[in-house]
Write an enzyme that holds these catalytic residues in place. Structure first.
Site, PDB file in Angstrom:
ATOM      1  N   HIS A  64      14.966   1.566  -3.251  1.00 13.80           N
ATOM      2  CA  HIS A  64      15.386   0.413  -2.475  1.00 13.80           C
ATOM      3  C   HIS A  64      16.271  -0.437  -3.384  1.00 13.80           C
ATOM      4  O   HIS A  64      15.962  -0.633  -4.567  1.00 13.80           O
ATOM      5  CB  HIS A  64      14.182  -0.388  -1.975  1.00 13.80           C
ATOM      6  N   ASP A  66      17.001  -3.475  -4.131  1.00 20.36           N
ATOM      7  CA  ASP A  66      16.604  -4.604  -4.977  1.00 20.36           C
ATOM      8  C   ASP A  66      15.880  -4.160  -6.236  1.00 20.36           C
ATOM      9  O   ASP A  66      15.486  -5.009  -7.049  1.00 20.36           O
ATOM     10  CB  ASP A  66      15.743  -5.593  -4.178  1.00 20.36           C
ATOM     11  N   HIS A  67      15.740  -2.855  -6.422  1.00 13.46           N
ATOM     12  CA  HIS A  67      15.076  -2.356  -7.632  1.00 13.46           C
ATOM     13  C   HIS A  67      15.995  -1.524  -8.536  1.00 13.46           C
ATOM     14  O   HIS A  67      15.586  -1.162  -9.631  1.00 13.46           O
ATOM     15  CB  HIS A  67      13.846  -1.532  -7.242  1.00 13.46           C
ATOM     16  N   HIS A 142       4.458   3.310  -0.501  1.00 11.73           N
ATOM     17  CA  HIS A 142       5.526   2.492   0.051  1.00 11.73           C
ATOM     18  C   HIS A 142       6.252   3.292   1.125  1.00 11.73           C
ATOM     19  O   HIS A 142       5.884   4.435   1.421  1.00 11.73           O
ATOM     20  CB  HIS A 142       6.468   2.059  -1.078  1.00 11.73           C
ATOM     21  N   ASP A 212       6.475  -2.038  -5.415  1.00 12.82           N
ATOM     22  CA  ASP A 212       6.212  -2.194  -3.990  1.00 12.82           C
ATOM     23  C   ASP A 212       5.158  -1.189  -3.515  1.00 12.82           C
ATOM     24  O   ASP A 212       5.324   0.022  -3.683  1.00 12.82           O
ATOM     25  CB  ASP A 212       7.495  -1.966  -3.195  1.00 12.82           C
TER      26      ASP A 212
END
Length: 303
Positions: A64, A66-67, A142, A212
């Site tokens: 994802h 944002d990582h 996740h 996450d």
């Protein structure tokens, strides 16, 4: 030897003024390790005086944005700054394809090698090792394949105790003792055991990074007694159903996991953009784990 964590980013996917996507740097002695690399990580490294050329490895939890959206920019900067030593990049399958494609279409020829270690995100297994730490994957739950990481310091030699050292030892004899070796008797001095002049060896330190994930109580068994636990706390308990739908955790659930794992310290992070103030998340966690802390930008935690 230092063992400390610097928080560079604590936000979840949606940008918030004053917060940055997930990124952390673990420093053990002279070695540094980047954990996730959200957009703008290299700017945060500048802000908090983290030197990219000290990085031995980068650990990415999942794909994802944002990582890991900040990783290619950071690689380009390290290239421009003259890095030549290889960089180990550990993460889920597909990360190598993304970075290699970015390099190809932008015609970037890095001066250093990217050494990829694809991991099984459903396994708990050692995925990296060097002279100071070993790192094991932690299976997160996740929406896409995702892994946490357990960083374990390797055993260190016991320190010599000055008050137990006999007078007259030569520098080479002191060096041998410092390496954990015994001294054999010679014509001027009797033998000397390292164990007789050293204190107990330092207890190896451990840090667990829970990216996450749904609240997963079974993971507590994999990190029992850990010195420091970072656990995502995207939502408050009143949005527990939303957390389950999006495969995230609440602050209370993060605290319960820390309690079950008998962790010594807990850091909360990956905060939803809906929370302009973070104190309610902290209060919720502290009702279960009284010493919980917020993993906000610039925080430095030493173990």
């Amino acid at each position: 030897m230092t063992f400390e964590l610097k928080i560079l980013g604590s936000a979840s996917a949606t940008p918030v003024a004053g917060r940055h996507p997930t990124a952390q740097v673990l420093t053990v002695g002279a070695a540094s390790y980047l954990i996730d690399c959200g957009e703008g990580t290299q700017w945060q490294m500048l802000e908090h005086r983290v030197r990219p050329h000290h990085l031995r490895a980068v650990f990415v939890s999942h794909l994802h944005g944002d990582h890991y959206f900040g990783l290619f920019g950071l690689l380009g900067t390290m290239h421009l700054q003259g890095r030549t030593q290889p960089l180990r990049i550990v993460g889920p399958p597909g990360l190598d394809e993304v970075l290699i494609t970015q390099a190809r279409v932008s015609n970037m020829h890095l001066a250093f090698a990217m050494e990829f270690t694809p991991i099984d995100t459903e396994a708990h297994a050692v995925v990296y090792e060097d002279d100071v730490i070993s790192v094991a994957s932690l299976p997160m739950r996740h929406r896409i394949p995702c892994s946490g990481y357990l960083f374990s310091e390797k055993p260190r030699r016991a320190n010599l105790l000055k008050e137990k050292l006999p007078a007259g030892l030569r520098p080479e004899q002191l060096a041998r003792l410092a390496q954990g070796l015994d001294l054999e008797a010679d014509g001027t001095q009797p033998g000397l055991r390292h164990a007789d002049v050293a204190g107990p060896p330092p207890v190896p330190r451990r840090y667990a990074f829970f990216s996450d994930t749904l609240y997963t109580p079974a993971l507590a068994a994999l990190i029992q007694g850990v010195d420091l636990l970072y656990h995502e706390a995207t939502f408050l308990e009143d949005l527990r159903e939303r957390a389950a739908q999006t495969h995230h955790s609440t602050a209370r659930q993060a605290a319960q996991l820390a309690l079950d794992a008998q962790a010594k310290r807990l850091l909360l992070g990956h905060f939803s953009s809906r929370y302009k103030a973070l104190e309610p998340l902290l209060h919720e966690a502290r009702a279960v784990f009284p010493t919980a802390e917020l993993a906000t930008e610039g925080l430095l935690v030493s173990i």
